[in-house]
Design a protein around this motif. Structure first.
Motif, short mmCIF file in Angstrom:
data_model
loop_
_atom_site.label_atom_id
_atom_site.label_comp_id
_atom_site.label_asym_id
_atom_site.label_seq_id
_atom_site.Cartn_x
_atom_site.Cartn_y
_atom_site.Cartn_z
N UNK A 1 0.78 -1.23 0.00
CA UNK A 1 0.00 0.00 0.00
C UNK A 1 0.81 1.27 0.00
N UNK A 2 2.01 1.25 -0.60
CA UNK A 2 2.74 2.51 -0.75
C UNK A 2 2.34 3.10 -2.11
N UNK B 1 4.42 4.98 6.21
CA UNK B 1 5.00 4.40 4.99
C UNK B 1 6.29 3.65 5.28
N UNK B 2 7.07 4.17 6.24
CA UNK B 2 8.30 3.45 6.61
C UNK B 2 7.94 2.09 7.20
N UNK B 3 6.89 2.08 8.02
CA UNK B 3 6.47 0.81 8.60
C UNK B 3 6.03 -0.14 7.48
N UNK B 4 5.33 0.40 6.47
CA UNK B 4 4.93 -0.44 5.34
C UNK B 4 6.15 -0.97 4.59
N UNK B 5 7.15 -0.09 4.41
CA UNK B 5 8.35 -0.52 3.68
C UNK B 5 9.04 -1.65 4.44
N UNK B 6 9.05 -1.54 5.77
CA UNK B 6 9.72 -2.60 6.53
C UNK B 6 8.91 -3.89 6.47
N UNK B 7 7.61 -3.77 6.46
CA UNK B 7 6.79 -4.97 6.32
C UNK B 7 7.03 -5.60 4.95
N UNK B 8 7.16 -4.75 3.93
CA UNK B 8 7.46 -5.25 2.59
C UNK B 8 8.74 -6.07 2.62
N UNK B 9 9.73 -5.54 3.33
CA UNK B 9 11.01 -6.23 3.43
C UNK B 9 10.85 -7.60 4.09
N UNK B 10 10.01 -7.63 5.13
CA UNK B 10 9.84 -8.87 5.87
C UNK B 10 9.10 -9.92 5.04
N UNK B 11 8.17 -9.50 4.18
CA UNK B 11 7.41 -10.50 3.45
C UNK B 11 7.94 -10.70 2.03
N UNK C 1 -14.02 0.72 10.50
CA UNK C 1 -13.87 1.38 9.21
C UNK C 1 -12.49 2.04 9.21
N UNK C 2 -11.68 1.75 8.19
CA UNK C 2 -10.32 2.29 8.19
C UNK C 2 -10.24 3.51 7.31
N UNK C 3 -9.71 4.57 7.90
CA UNK C 3 -9.55 5.81 7.17
C UNK C 3 -8.34 5.70 6.25
N UNK C 4 -8.50 6.05 4.98
CA UNK C 4 -7.37 5.97 4.06
C UNK C 4 -6.52 7.22 4.14
N UNK C 5 -5.34 7.12 3.55
CA UNK C 5 -4.51 8.30 3.37
C UNK C 5 -3.73 8.67 4.61
N UNK C 6 -2.83 9.62 4.43
CA UNK C 6 -1.94 10.03 5.50
C UNK C 6 -2.37 11.40 6.02
N UNK C 7 -1.81 11.74 7.17
CA UNK C 7 -2.02 13.07 7.70
C UNK C 7 -1.28 14.05 6.79
N UNK C 8 -1.96 15.09 6.23
CA UNK C 8 -1.23 16.03 5.38
C UNK C 8 -0.17 16.77 6.18
N UNK C 9 0.84 17.28 5.49
CA UNK C 9 1.92 17.98 6.20
C UNK C 9 1.39 19.29 6.79
N UNK C 10 1.69 19.56 8.07
CA UNK C 10 1.23 20.80 8.68
C UNK C 10 1.90 22.03 8.04
#
Ligand SMILES: Nc1ncnc2c1ncn2[C@@H]1O[C@H](COP(=O)(O)OP(=O)(O)OP(=O)(O)O)[C@@H](O)[C@H]1O
Ligand code: SF4
Ligand code: SF4
Ligand SMILES: [Mg+2]
Lengths: 619, 329
Positions: free
Chosen positions: A434-435, A453-463, B269-278
């Motif tokens: 999901x990156x 995203x870093x956590x996702x990248x590390x999970x990618x590495x693990x799997x 329910x999972x919220x998509x996307x990231x927190x925008x940069x402040x």
């Protein structure tokens, strides 16, 4: 008296004895240092002149002792004065910032730009040659070094919570500096001190040689070294003595500063010793490998090597993970969750080792005991059959390599393939975790990604290599709630994609366990105290600790939270019997004996001998 | 009752520059925050990291200065106090930190650190300091005999108790607790949450409780404010916020929070996307990049914080569509 203190006093004692010689020089029966004795030029050591005679036939021993007075006075004097001035400037500049910073720190940096010799000459032309002038000149030279070290340390310490707490309390800023900041920057200060004394002795010799310091024929170590260098072919020993004195002083000073740091350090560090000094014990499997579907841990213990033998950290860990299951390890911090995970991957820190038990793991080549593998044997398994996701992705990814390269490396390490193909796989992997925009993101460095995203990248590495066993140690703890939910969903999706994968999920959040795991092992003080399926254990806990843990989650409508009195016992001070006994409301006489893990039927176990009584009462 | 502390249109910018030559742009940590806290009240602040929770706490305590707006303590503006008066003021407001390991000076005994607050403000005569330290330690559930020990000899939960004792020493009227239980174990968390609840009652304190653990906030707080990218998006009595949230972000936050009561296998329910940069927040409503209800209006103007019920305020153009949805299990 602690070991560190004893050691410090021994070295200080030695230093005191050595210092006594130059201090007592006027009363010691030494030969004159100035009168010439031309017939004995360059004579070797003799009964009358223990260290021999120099180029004018003067006694070397007495010149060394008298010379120490000048050399050490200049070096220690300037190092000390500079330390005081530099520390004050650095503290003020680092704490108050703004204009004070400019005046205190930036101004001293001008001094650094001037050539040292030029500066020294300037001072000496103004004040005239001599020991005192030399000390002043060197002090000016050394101040910027201290200022910079103290400034940097103050900036760092000033940002810490306990300094902020003092501000919040309304403590006067100067008091904060003296009482709170200063003691906490002593270690770098001590290092700087031993460095400046050494360079002070050396600079004194250079300047004296140029006629800017100690004036011959008065002795100093620097002058002696310079003179001996000119006469090296006639009498090499002449160079040896002052050099030895110089090296010895610097060394002694370093040792003392080092010991002083140990003594001042707030924690007495457990000494593991250098890794290569410790014996690499290869444990031989003492039992034949049983048939296991994926992973079966039996009675696993991990211990830490201490000076006085080994101390157990975890004891009797036992659980089983079948393909497709997710085993959650829950418990308080220090209960041994992380250590159990690390032992599975052979990544235990240096001072720790597996001290007993087995971790049977099915590989293509048959069942192996993970607890008995050597580092080389782990190589092909790690990142391939077994992989690990850590809590702190920022620390686990290499900051200087691109994400894509790090992933490609782990793929190619276990499955050699051409670069293009590996890259295509990496893009696919990043998409899977999901990156967004993976084609571009493979060029990104870890710091360019957000925490999630870093956590996702590390999970990618693990799997990356479709592991059979994935160990995740608090992979969502450091994340925000909405991002944590995303990562939990990712784990669920990965399990769907790879139904044969077993997962060990370490967490302290019971609600997360409920969401992600099929089975749970509750850990307390280094032991598994209860286990079974999540549904059953949460609905009907069979160990008082599990029960209390579930009750302390702030989700009930109760006015007060249930809390477990007391604290977790520390390793090394574990109760003999049931480790939960000191905090358990049901403890009875029989609990004082070590508790085995009891089978309670339906594949569940508990480490409480009273479980049947207690739960009959409840029912 | 008149509030102990009030924030009036608080704004805080942190200047920052992207790269060496990049454009200078301000990070907006707080924008137009209005908040007031009375005695005996505990206001919870929730939101993702970086949304300005800690900045708000620091400014209320006078440890940081706002770029705009002001803080009033018992009706008087903090920025009118300078030097020694300011330090005098500080004793009335105290802080409890998140990290129980970093917030105590490792080199001094815990008794001495608690005594600092007493000495700075002459709370009690010098001769009575040891007795007062003992009283404070007892108040937070520790034995008075631990006073001479260094922090390294205590567990995380015990340190947090010591930090609370230190904060209570100058007899404050207002306390900011910045994630005081997040670094602690569940069973220890419960002890500290109970302790804070008792102290609030006994000492009639006004408290700002910052946390990302919604279950703890629900349990402890009387009122809750939800922040997103430097703004308050929703405010109201705790129980109402958790059972009947109105802002789409609050609803998403509650849905993302795992719960023991949620039926097995059901994920929120999972919220998509990231927190925008402040440093570069979306125009209009900052939440619109992740909001399912977003429309064109949401991009063009910032929704004002409007009253949607007794003591309830929310900042959403479409709050009429959100009633009756979501809630924490
Ligand atoms: N390098 C080490 N040297 C000495 N003791 C250690 C070391 N690493 C861990 N320990 C000790 O081993 C025990 C178990 O530690 P472990 O890290 O497994 O706990 P944990 O359950 O993962 O806790 P947390 O929830 O805080 O992550 C603790 O008492 C800890 O202090
Ligand atoms: S064995 Fe005894 S002390 Fe231990 S948990 Fe059971 S009842 Fe409590
Ligand atoms: S104002 Fe618009 S974008 Fe913002 S929360 Fe409401 S509906 Fe969503
Ligand atoms: Mg851990």
């Amino acid at each position: 008296m602690t070991r560190a203190q004893r050691s410090l006093y021994i070295w200080l004692g030695l230093a005191a004895v050595l210092i006594a010689f130059p201090l007592l020089a006027p009363v010691l029966p030494l030969q004159p240092t100035i009168g010439m004795d031309i017939p004995h030029r360059f004579a070797g050591p003799s009964a009358a002149n223990w260290l021999g005679n120099d180029e004018y036939g003067r006694d070397v021993l007495s010149r060394i002792i008298w010379g120490a007075r000048a050399s050490l006075a200049v070096a220690f004097g300037s190092a000390f004065c500079a330390a005081v001035i530099g520390t004050i400037l650095g503290l003020l500049g680092g704490y108050f910032r703004g204009i004070t910073e400019v005046l205190a720190v930036r101004s001293t940096e001008i001094v650094i730009c001037l050539p040292p010799l030029l500066l020294a000459m300037l001072v000496i032309t103004i004040l005239g040659a001599g020991v005192l002038t030399l000390t002043v000149a060197l002090t000016i030279l050394f101040v910027p070094n201290y200022t910079r070290v103290v400034y940097a340390a103050t900036l760092q310490t000033g940002g810490l919570d306990f300094v902020k707490a003092q501000e919040a309390m309304g403590t006067h800023p100067l008091k904060i500096l003296a009482r709170t900041v200063l003691p906490n920057i002593v270690p770098p200060l001590l290092v700087q001190f031993s460095l400046t004394v050494a360079s002070g002795i050396l600079l004194e010799s250079g300047l004296s040689f140029l006629g800017l310091g100690v004036v011959p024929p008065a002795p100093s170590w620097g002058l002696m070294i310079r003179a001996a260098r000119a006469a090296m072919d006639q009498q090499p020993l002449l160079l040896l003595w002052p050099s030895l004195a110089l090296a010895g002083t610097v060394l002694l000073l370093n040792v003392i500063c080092d010991r002083l740091q140990d003594v001042l350090s707030p924690k007495t560090a457990a000494r593991g010793g250098a890794a290569w000094l410790r014996r690499q014990i290869k444990r031989t499997p003492d039992a034949p490998a049983p048939e296991v579907p994926l992973l079966k841990i039996e009675d696993l213990s991990v211990g830490v090597a201490l000076e006085q033998g080994s101390m157990g950290l975890t004891k009797g860990i036992a659980f089983e993970v079948k393909p497709g299951e997710t085993m959650a390890l829950v418990g308080e911090s220090g209960s041994g969750k992380t250590l159990t995970g690390l032992a599975m991957t052979g990544l235990l820190p240096n001072a720790l080792s597996v001290t007993g038990g087995h971790a049977w793991f099915r590989t293509e080549a048959g069942v192996v005991d993970l607890a008995a593998l050597t580092e080389e044997e782990f190589g092909p398994l790690r990142g391939n059959d077994i992989s690990m996701v850590f809590q702190d992705a920022a620390a686990a990814l290499n900051p200087v390599h691109r994400i894509g390269d790090q992933l490609a490396e782990i793929i190619q390490c276990h499955r050699p393939m051409p670069k293009q193909q590996a890259e295509a796989e990496v893009v696919e992997l990043l998409r899977k975790v999901g990156i967004p925009d993976p084609e571009r993101r493979i060029r990104a460095y870890p710091f360019e990604l957000s925490g999630g995203q870093r956590q996702r990248a590390m999970i990618a590495m693990a799997v990356a290599n479709a592991p059979k066993l994935l160990i995740a140690d608090e992979p969502t703890t450091a994340l925000d709630p909405t991002i944590q939910a995303q990562i939990l969903r990712l784990f669920a999706k990965l399990k769907e994609d790879n139904p044969g994968m077993g997962v060990i999920f370490v967490t302290h959040n019971l609600a997360v366990v409920k969401e992600i795991a099929t089975h749970v092992s509750v850990m307390y003080a280094g032991q598994v105290v209860e286990q079974g399926t999540v549904e059953e254990v949460f609905a009907d806990p069979r160990h008082p600790y599990t029960k209390a843990l579930l009750a302390s989650v702030p989700e009930s409508d109760a006015e007060r939270l249930e809390s477990i009195p007391g604290t977790v016992p520390q390793p090394g001070a574990m109760p003999e019997g049931c480790r939960f006994a000191p905090r358990c409301g049901h403890a009875a006489a029989a609990c004082a004996a070590p508790q085995p893990l009891l089978d309670t039927g339906e594949g569940r176990t508990t480490r409480c001998l009273r479980w049947a009584d207690l739960w009959k009462d409840v029912a | 009752m008149s509030p102990v502390i009030e924030a009036l249109e608080l704004t805080r910018n942190f200047p920052s520059r992207s790269g060496w030559v990049g454009a200078k742009r301000d990070v907006w940590a707080l924008r137009g925050i209005n908040l007031s806290i009375s005695r005996g009240e505990t206001v919870g602040v929730v939101g993702e990291s970086g949304c300005g929770k800690s900045t708000l706490g620091n400014i209320l305590l006078g440890l940081d200065s706002p770029t705009g707006g002001g803080v009033r303590f018992e009706g008087k503006y903090l920025h009118d106090f300078k030097g020694a008066h300011r330090r005098q003021m500080r004793k009335r407001m105290q802080l409890v930190f998140q990290d129980p390991f970093g917030s105590l000076d490792p080199r001094r005994s815990v008794g001495a650190q608690i005594a600092d607050g007493l000495r700075n403000h002459d709370v009690v005569p010098a001769a009575e300091i040891p007795a007062e330290v003992a009283r404070l330690l007892t108040l937070v559930g520790l034995a008075p005999s631990v006073a001479p020990r260094r922090p390294s000899q205590f567990s995380g939960g015990q340190r947090q108790r010591i930090a609370i004792a230190r904060a209570l020493a100058p007899r404050p009227d207002f306390i900011v607790a910045d994630e005081p239980v997040s670094a602690l174990d569940v069973s220890i968390q419960a002890q500290i949450v109970n302790l804070l609840a008792d102290l609030r009652e006994e000492l009639d304190l006004a408290m700002l409780f910052i946390s990302h653990d919604l279950h703890v906030v629900r349990h402890l707080c009387t009122r809750v404010v939800v922040m997103y990218l430097g703004r308050i998006v929703e405010e109201g009595p705790a129980e109402q916020i958790f059972t009947a949230p109105r802002h789409p972000y609050t609803q998403a936050l509650l849905a993302a929070t795992p719960s023991l009561k949620r039926p097995a296998g059901e994920t929120g329910k999972v919220l998509d996307g990231e927190l925008p940069s402040p440093a570069n927040p979306p125009s209009g409503c900052a939440f619109r990049t992740r909001c399912a209800l977003a429309t064109g209006d949401c991009a063009s103007a910032v929704p004002p914080l409007e009253t949607v019920g007794p003591e309830r305020r929310t900042a959403c153009f479409h709050a009429d569509l959100t009633a009756g949805q979501g809630g924490l299990q």
